[in-house]
Motif scaffolding. Sequence first.
Motif, PDB file in Angstrom:
ATOM      1  N   SER A   1       0.836  -1.200   0.000  1.00 25.22           N
ATOM      2  CA  SER A   1       0.000   0.000   0.000  1.00 25.22           C
ATOM      3  C   SER A   1       0.874   1.256   0.000  1.00 25.22           C
ATOM      4  O   SER A   1       0.634   2.193  -0.765  1.00 25.22           O
ATOM      5  N   ASN A   2       1.908   1.270   0.847  1.00 30.83           N
ATOM      6  CA  ASN A   2       2.794   2.446   0.914  1.00 30.83           C
ATOM      7  C   ASN A   2       3.572   2.643  -0.390  1.00 30.83           C
ATOM      8  O   ASN A   2       3.722   3.775  -0.867  1.00 30.83           O
TER       9      ASN A   2
ATOM     10  N   THR B   1       1.204   3.977  -2.956  1.00 25.53           N
ATOM     11  CA  THR B   1       0.868   5.387  -2.678  1.00 25.53           C
ATOM     12  C   THR B   1       1.982   6.294  -3.188  1.00 25.53           C
ATOM     13  O   THR B   1       1.715   7.325  -3.821  1.00 25.53           O
TER      14      THR B   1
ATOM     15  N   ARG C   1       1.459   9.067  -6.119  1.00 23.63           N
ATOM     16  CA  ARG C   1       1.705  10.495  -5.886  1.00 23.63           C
ATOM     17  C   ARG C   1       2.636  11.066  -6.948  1.00 23.63           C
ATOM     18  O   ARG C   1       2.474  12.213  -7.367  1.00 23.63           O
TER      19      ARG C   1
ATOM     20  N   GLU D   1      -7.823   7.985  -3.049  1.00 23.03           N
ATOM     21  CA  GLU D   1      -6.873   6.893  -2.813  1.00 23.03           C
ATOM     22  C   GLU D   1      -7.217   6.034  -1.588  1.00 23.03           C
ATOM     23  O   GLU D   1      -7.175   4.802  -1.654  1.00 23.03           O
ATOM     24  N   ARG D   2      -7.552   6.680  -0.470  1.00 22.56           N
ATOM     25  CA  ARG D   2      -7.818   5.936   0.764  1.00 22.56           C
ATOM     26  C   ARG D   2      -9.091   5.093   0.639  1.00 22.56           C
ATOM     27  O   ARG D   2      -9.140   3.960   1.109  1.00 22.56           O
TER      28      ARG D   2
ATOM     29  N   THR E   1      -8.264   2.054  -1.525  1.00 21.04           N
ATOM     30  CA  THR E   1      -7.495   1.038  -0.781  1.00 21.04           C
ATOM     31  C   THR E   1      -8.407   0.264   0.164  1.00 21.04           C
ATOM     32  O   THR E   1      -8.358  -0.972   0.228  1.00 21.04           O
TER      33      THR E   1
END
Lengths: 193, 126
Positions: free
Chosen positions: A85-86, A89, A93, A135-136, A139
Amino acid sequence: MPFNALSDVPDEALLVLFANGDAAAAQALTLRLTPRVLGFAVRLLNDHAEAEDVAQEAMLRLWKIAPEWRQNEAKLTTWLYRVVSNLCTDRLRKKRGVGLDQIVEPSDDAPGAAAVMQTKSRVKALQGALEQLPERQKTAVILRHIEGLKNPEIAQIMDIGIEAVESLTARGKRALATLLLGRKDELGFTDDG
Amino acid sequence: MMDNNQTDQGLESELENFFMAERNTAPALSDMLLARIIADAQSQLDTVQPEPPIEETGFFQRLLDGIGGWPSMAGLAAASIVGVWIGYVQPPAVEPFAGYLLSSDAESYLYDVSPASAIFGVEGSS
């Protein structure tokens, strides 16, 4: 240890075996975890080549952390979902600024009669709609409804509270319903019952 | 209220069709990717070798280490053999010393090196 003997060994124990120099444990973990890691990355990025890079990077981080892994501290898959996930992200971005016209959309000439084609166009439509979510929300919806995780685990992965997860998935689903179900006729879905 | 619930359930069920289609569509997993990941694992294994287990040392090994290892043991063995040989052969050059050290004429003295300590030995002093 023979490779077949590792099929019943939990992920966390396999990682400890790997940290002790067992190459067969690495192979078992790779075959077991890569499909999930790749699937999650593909859904987040909507780009197979980039998702492969993320999957490789996430697994590399797993190999590196193996000597320091403490059993009973966390589930290995929870840790991996969080890493993926990180990483996604970060990539999203960097790519921000991609216009809606570049998002994969269902093709207009998708045939609506055959069930197989309908499944394909549902998948495409869902991917297109997921791309339009914040995005959140995206996810949280993917983890809950596609990866099939429970809310407490999603909360750990996203580093938020359980109520925040519930709120994100509820808002995400409402947005998806608006995006997808408003296009039912356009996509030719006839057997939604 | 009832209508709202029915609408929500209907939406849930319609959305579930999309989620199910996605769940059943696994992204293609290439052999190349698996090979790259396994190669990473192998190179990690090559760089970080686990420390070898500490071997349990036995009593004789510790004794040998204590006296200085095998070189000292060789010296000790040589000295023992020479001692046995001298005792058995009794070379003429050794005999005068042996006679002096082992004869009954040899005398030894025992005396008190600290006269002050005699104070404690005086009886009936009070």
